[in-house]
Structure formats: C-alpha cells, structure tokens
Design an enzyme around this catalytic site. Structure first.
Site, PDB file in Angstrom:
ATOM      1  N   HIS A 113      36.622  40.386  44.994  1.00  0.00           N
ATOM      2  CA  HIS A 113      36.542  38.761  44.636  1.00  0.00           C
ATOM      3  C   HIS A 113      37.379  38.044  45.894  1.00  0.00           C
ATOM      4  CE1 HIS A 113      40.369  39.257  42.549  1.00  0.00           C
ATOM      5  NE2 HIS A 113      40.686  38.276  43.136  1.00  0.00           N
ATOM      6  N   ASP A 143      35.913  45.907  41.266  1.00  0.00           N
ATOM      7  CA  ASP A 143      36.754  44.796  41.897  1.00  0.00           C
ATOM      8  C   ASP A 143      37.390  45.631  43.172  1.00  0.00           C
ATOM      9  OD1 ASP A 143      37.317  42.208  42.649  1.00  0.00           O
ATOM     10  OD2 ASP A 143      38.837  41.939  41.344  1.00  0.00           O
ATOM     11  N   GLY A 218      46.424  34.589  45.521  1.00  0.00           N
ATOM     12  CA  GLY A 218      46.879  34.814  46.684  1.00  0.00           C
ATOM     13  C   GLY A 218      47.405  36.335  46.796  1.00  0.00           C
ATOM     14  N   SER A 220      46.142  38.605  44.939  1.00  0.00           N
ATOM     15  CA  SER A 220      44.943  39.651  44.773  1.00  0.00           C
ATOM     16  C   SER A 220      44.713  40.676  45.803  1.00  0.00           C
ATOM     17  CB  SER A 220      43.855  38.767  44.396  1.00  0.00           C
ATOM     18  OG  SER A 220      43.778  38.271  43.014  1.00  0.00           O
ATOM     19  N   ILE A 238      45.658  38.135  36.555  1.00  0.00           N
ATOM     20  CA  ILE A 238      46.748  37.534  35.651  1.00  0.00           C
ATOM     21  C   ILE A 238      46.355  37.012  34.495  1.00  0.00           C
ATOM     22  CG2 ILE A 238      48.428  37.278  37.555  1.00  0.00           C
ATOM     23  CD1 ILE A 238      48.134  34.256  37.373  1.00  0.00           C
ATOM     24  N   ALA A 240      46.982  34.051  32.302  1.00  0.00           N
ATOM     25  CA  ALA A 240      47.714  32.571  32.769  1.00  0.00           C
ATOM     26  C   ALA A 240      47.219  31.544  31.863  1.00  0.00           C
ATOM     27  CB  ALA A 240      47.027  32.245  34.288  1.00  0.00           C
ATOM     28  N   GLY A 280      26.784  53.377  24.327  1.00  0.00           N
ATOM     29  CA  GLY A 280      25.727  52.214  23.920  1.00  0.00           C
ATOM     30  C   GLY A 280      25.895  51.803  22.566  1.00  0.00           C
TER      31      GLY A 280
END
Length: 376
Positions: A113, A143, A218, A220, A238, A240, A280
C-alpha cells in the site's frame, strides 16, 4: 564594663554568629553566586560507569537503522474529459512510507500500500543518498512489495527468526513517521500470531505481531527489530481512534512470513497470486448458550456459523452449528487455534476434523482448497 559596652559587644558577636551560620548554610553574595553557576556550567562531565545492557537498544538501532529507508511516492493526476480539468492546475499526489534494504545491490522490502499506483518512487537512505526506485513485484493480499534501486554496497538488515519471539521482548520500530525522516521508537512484543485482522478497505492481515512501540503514518514498510538489531517484522498497520495517531497498538508482518512472500515475488515477478488454504466456512467462538443447547461438555471448540455452498467444507459434510473440537492432531479450543492450523496447510492437503454434532463427536475428512480472490 558599662552596660552600653556590653550591649555593643553582644550585638557584634550575634551579627558575627549569624554571618557564620548563613555562610555555613551556603549563602553566596550575588557576584559569587553567579560565578558558581558559571563554574558549574563549565565543569567537566563525570564519566558514568558501565551498566550491563544500558547500551543494548542504542547498539541495536545502530545495526538496523542504516538499512531502513524513506520512500516518497508521486502519482500523476488522471485527467478526465471535463474541459476545466485540462486547464486547471496539475499537481502530483504524494505519499510517504518506509522500507528495509535486504541486499547490498538495492532490493528493498516495503508494504504494497506504500507504493501502490505510484508513477515515481524516490528512496532516501539514512546517510542522505537518494535513488529512484523501480517496482519488482507485490503480493497485495500479504501487503508486501519489493522495489529495486540501482546501487551497490548498501547497508542491509540482518533477518531474524519471528517464530522464536516471546511476548514481552523488546521491540524497536524504525521508519519515517509523518515524513519526518528516520525515527526510532521502542516498546515490547505485545502479542503474537494475530490472524485475519481487518485493517482497511476490506484488506486483512493474514498474520501479525502486535507491539506497543509507537507506529504512525509513514512507518508503513519500515522495520520492527529485536534487541539484537535483527529484522523481525515489517510495520504495516495500527489501531487508531477516529482522529488518528498511535495508541500503542501496532501491527507488523512477521519476517518469516515476509521471507516466503518475497521469495514468491522474486521468482514469479509482477503481481503475485499465491495459493492460500481455504475451507469455505464462517466460524465463531462457542458461547454458553450454544454449549447448553447442543450438549457440549465444555466451552472448548469453534462453532460453524455458515458453510459456503460448493466449498471444501460443504463437500466434506460440515454443517452450521457443528462444533469443531480438533483439526488434524491439534485440539481446537479457540478461533485462534483453528486459524493457525488452517494457515499451516497447503491446497490439496487432506485433514481429519473432529466435530461435535447431535450430542456426540464424529470425524470428517476435508481436502483443503485454494482461496478465491474474494476474502471469505
């Protein structure tokens, strides 16, 4: 001796005694007091003795910090067909994050991201050097992304072993919070093996380390290190409040999981679609009301809420209100137990499941499938 002289002598002696007392208590005339302060300011600093472990965090930071980079991204605005858009100001959208150098020739791990959709990537090292970054590949679900800079002799992070972490160990977060540049915060490992954490826009973290080391926007893609300065995780998200900011609940992707993802990215290149285990069905913790209704002897297990039609669980005969008591050889006491066991499997694996149904325990056999693109 006359009485007036006695009075004078007593006064003089009393004044002298008071002066001695005041002097003894540390009083200095104004000019002498100022000189004393100036002398204190100029005095040499007393060297402190060595305290075992006092420099451990500083030494760990010295090992990991040079390998943590700041990442600035720029995305050109996409023009629409509206006339005003052609003549309006064109300003690139900017973003910032962090990354960790894993090879001296410029391979860098970060979060997907952080670099998603970027037209330009600028990488800044702790020593001030700056490079253009190029995407190598990414795994959106995990990610994790890998980018590359054209350089040699870069500092690299030593990779640790996240499987050996213990709750309460020191945790050191290094990154670029709020675009301020290289920043270090310290906390502990708060929890391990957090599973299926919803972080944003329907995105889940498969597995995460929880820490109270301050992580902000920042951070990340930056490093979570242990007391030896080894990389143990990639800071990612986080918890938050609505206004944002760190409240001491941050999450990092364990480095052992990152290693597997990066290996797939480097071998396959581009956007990686890794085969993930999938059964599933939706499940939840056993509640006292359910325990009484189905005749369970205790609260251990996981209740099946819903089975996806045509899924591996459906083909194995799993039903709603079944209570899974064991998965493979492991007793299942909580949803965490079940998640950990599912994530250990590979598509195609066959697993025996012990299920409580109709007041007795039965055994089902399920073949693990491949997760579809949508999150179950």
């Amino acid at each position: 001796m006359s009485r007036p002289w006695n009075t004078v002598i007593a006064f003089v002696l009393g004044f002298a005694a008071c002066a001695l007392i005041v002097r003894w208590m540390g009083y200095q005339p104004p000019s002498s007091s100022k000189q004393l302060v100036l002398a204190t300011l100029d005095a040499p600093v007393r060297q402190m003795g060595s305290v075992p472990g006092a420099d451990a965090i500083a030494e760990a930071c010295a090992r990991i910090e040079p390998a943590v980079v700041n990442i600035d991204t720029f995305m050109r605005p996409r023009r629409s067909l509206r006339l005003e858009d052609f003549f309006g100001p064109e300003e690139a959208m900017r973003g910032s994050g962090s990354g960790v150098i894993i090879s001296s020739d410029g391979y860098i791990i970060t979060n997907h991201h952080v670099v998603r959709g970027a037209d330009e990537i600028v990488v800044s090292l702790a020593d001030g050097r700056r490079y253009l970054g190029k995407p190598v590949g990414a795994d959106e679900q995990s990610d994790i992304a890998v980018i590359k800079v054209n350089a040699r002799g870069l500092p690299t992070a030593e990779l640790g072993d996240s499987d050996k972490l213990r709750v309460g160990e020191w945790a050191i977060a290094v990154g670029n919070p709020l675009g301020l540049g290289s920043t270090v915060t310290v906390g502990v490992i708060s929890a391990l093996n957090r599973r299926k954490l919803l972080v944003d826009n329907g995105r889940y973290l498969e597995i995460a380390i929880q820490t109270d080391a301050a992580i902000n926007q920042g951070n990340s893609g930056g490093a979570l290190a242990n007391i030896y300065g080894q990389l143990i995780g990639i800071n990612t998200a986080i918890a938050a409040p609505p206004g944002g900011g760190s409240i001491g609940i941050g999450f990092a992707i364990p480095v052992n999981h990152v290693k597997k993802v990066v290996r797939d990215i480097l071998v396959q290149g581009g956007t990686v679609k890794r085969a993930r285990p999938w059964l599933g069905f939706y499940f939840d913790a056993v509640r006292p009301s359910l325990m009484k209704r189905v005749g369970l002897p205790d609260l251990n297990g996981v209740v099946v809420d819903q089975v996806v039609p045509g899924s591996p669980a459906d083909r194995a005969g799993l039903r709603a209100d079944d209570v899974i008591r064991a998965f493979g050889d492991r007793p299942v006491r909580s949803t965490q137990d079940l998640l950990e066991e599912i994530m250990k499997r590979q598509p195609g694996d066959r697993v025996h499941i012990k299920v409580w149904r109709g007041g007795k325990q039965i055994t089902l056999s399920v073949t693990v499938g491949t997760s579809p693109d949508v999150i179950q």
